[in-house]
Scaffold this active site. Structure first.
Site, PDB file in Angstrom:
ATOM      1  NE  ARG A 152      15.303  35.840  29.490  1.00  0.00           N
ATOM      2  CZ  ARG A 152      15.317  36.871  28.658  1.00  0.00           C
ATOM      3  NH1 ARG A 152      14.484  36.898  27.632  1.00  0.00           N
ATOM      4  NH2 ARG A 152      16.138  37.862  28.835  1.00  0.00           N
TER       5      ARG A 152
ATOM      6  CE  LYS B 291      13.689  42.205  20.709  1.00  0.00           C
ATOM      7  NZ  LYS B 291      13.840  42.000  22.160  1.00  0.00           N
TER       8      LYS B 291
ATOM      9  N   GLY C  98      11.376  38.820  27.401  1.00  0.00           N
ATOM     10  CA  GLY C  98      11.771  39.221  28.752  1.00  0.00           C
ATOM     11  C   GLY C  98      11.493  40.690  28.995  1.00  0.00           C
TER      12      GLY C  98
ATOM     13  CG  ASP D 203      20.028  42.460  23.326  1.00  0.00           C
ATOM     14  OD1 ASP D 203      20.124  41.672  24.291  1.00  0.00           O
ATOM     15  OD2 ASP D 203      19.181  43.372  23.278  1.00  0.00           O
TER      16      ASP D 203
END
Ligand code: S3P
Length: 444
Positions: A128, A28, A100, A325
């Site tokens: 956020r 990603k 984000g 993550d």
């Protein structure tokens, strides 16, 4: 008014051994960057293996709205860039969805283009913090107007002549580092960023790949990065490796379900992303790598996960950036390990797609684990197994959703999640891929 459509839910039940060889979707982080750098380069960039998850599609749509030409050629993506400083004003609000990374990196690009733009996102992204990019980017001469608490929607008036920044990151964040570097591309002079701990270096690698001059040196425990502004970025083909953050889920399921052996081909093994795999080996996991090679400037390999009885682990805070993550799925693994694990220094988890620190603790406790949060540390008392049986609230967070579905494959009772729709932000095809290995997953 129509009633809201029910959210798609999914459940996992105790699985038979998982076996097989799979590939996971493209990385990603690298996918976002390939589209952005391609749009800033002169010429046509071909991207092979781009993640087609929702997050990355938002970046593709934003770069197209800024004037890049983006098309598909079979499975490849083609980006015809405008050149640095030559993006055009978008006609409408840029909606970055759940991402984000897309929002923060794009803020860096917009700050250094003399145009007016408004960015928004979904209910999770609108919560956020954006101050972390607004603060440094304001110093380039760009203007920002945000909602209370520096939240999206955010209006940006880019600088006429962007000033190069010299900035020390207050938190180890690859997104903030990348936003500053992206702004520096259109500034005359050298942009300098210092990070307190090394964070993923995909931006630095890709900048070099597209022809920019970037120098990196060690500074204490962290690193200093210098970028020479206004380079001629030339289109360069990008091959995106499999996302290690996605590979984490089938790997974890294979480690947990007795009798399993799963190979994940072509996983990105950049050392600044590989903290989970290092931690799993400390827990005793059998996780050999085959065919280690370099692909598109990034180390990749085939990762083999073989069921192992895991032991507890103590993860130091300085490892967090290399596995930021992966804490929800690591926490699941710790709940099945023997002994008490301590995952330290997780304050950044509070500002991810959800408050992942408390949501991960809730995910485990609703399934019978004993968990505590002490300051910024997560403590998990593993007993070698879990009853399961919980309904997990996923808070619009793809990684919580997948972590819960892995938990349910190894627990005694099935586990259900309240909403499976966000899995597509990073891992389209997760459920059928896991089913192809033999996982007892179902989605509605
Ligand atoms: C990312 C950086 C990390 C990570 C995110 C992707 C990136 O965020 O959590 O999923 O691609 O730069 P932070 O920079 O906030 O640590």
């Amino acid at each position: 008014m129509n009633a809201p459509s029910p959210r798609p839910y999914a459940s996992a039940k105790p699985s038979r051994p998982l076996t097989g060889t799979i590939s996971v979707p493209g990385d990603k982080s690298i996918s976002h960057r390939a589209l952005m750098f391609g749009a800033l380069a002169v010429g046509q960039t071909r991207i092979t293996g781009l993640l087609t998850g929702e997050d990355v599609l938002r970046t593709a749509a934003a770069m197209a709205a800024l004037g890049a030409e983006i098309s598909r050629d079979g499975d490849d993506w083609l980006v015809s860039g405008r050149g640095i400083g030559a993006l055009t004003e978008p006609e409408d609000v840029l909606d970055m969805g759940n991402s984000g990374t897309a929002a923060r990196l794009l803020a860096g690009i917009l700050a250094s283009h003399e145009l007016y733009a408004v960015m928004t996102g979904d209910a999770s992204l609108r919560k956020r913090p954006m101050a972390r990019v607004i603060e440094p980017l304001k110093q380039t001469g760009a203007q920002f107007l945000a909602r209370a608490g520096n939240r999206l929607p955010l209006t940006i008036r880019g600088a006429r002549e962007s000033m190069p920044l010299s900035y020390r990151l207050p938190v180890a964040s690859a997104q903030v580092k990348s936003a500053v570097l992206l702004a520096g591309l259109n500034a005359r002079g050298v942009t300098e960023v210092e990070e307190p701990e090394p964070t993923r270096d995909h931006s630095e690698n890709m900048l070099r790949h597209f022809g920019a001059r970037v120098e990196v040196e060690r500074v204490g425990r962290g690193r200093g990065i210098k970028l020479w502004g206004q380079p001629e970025l030339c289109a360069a083909d990008v091959v995106v490796p499999g996302d290690p953050s996605s590979a984490a889920f089938p790997v974890a399921a294979a480690l947990l379900v007795p009798g399993s052996q799963v190979t994940v081909r072509g996983v990105g093994l950049n050392p600044l992303r590989a903290g989970l795999f290092e931690t799993l080996r400390e827990m005793g996991a059998s996780l050999p790598v085959q065919n280690a090679r370099t692909q598109g400037g990034e180390p990749v390999g085939d990762l083999i996960a073989i069921h192992t009885t895991l032991k507890a682990v103590d993860v130091p805070p300085e490892r967090a950036p290399s596995m930021i993550d992966e804490y929800p799925i690591l926490a699941v693994l710790c709940a099945f390990a023997q002994g008490t694990s301590r995952l330290r220094g997780l304050s950044e988890l509070r500002v991810k797609e959800s408050d992942r620190l408390s949501a991960t603790a809730a995910l485990l406790s609703v399934n019978g684990a004993r968990v505590e949060i002490e300051g910024d540390d997560l403590i998990i008392h593993g007993t070698g197994g879990l009853p399961g049986g919980g309904v997990v609230e996923t808070h619009m967070d793809h990684r919580l959703a997948m972590s819960a579905l892995v938990l349910g494959q190894a627990s005694t009772q099935p586990v259900r999640i309240d909403d499976a729709s966000f899995i597509d932000t990073s891992f389209p095809g997760f459920v059928p891929l896991m089913q192809s290995l033999g996982a007892g997953l179902s989605a509605q």
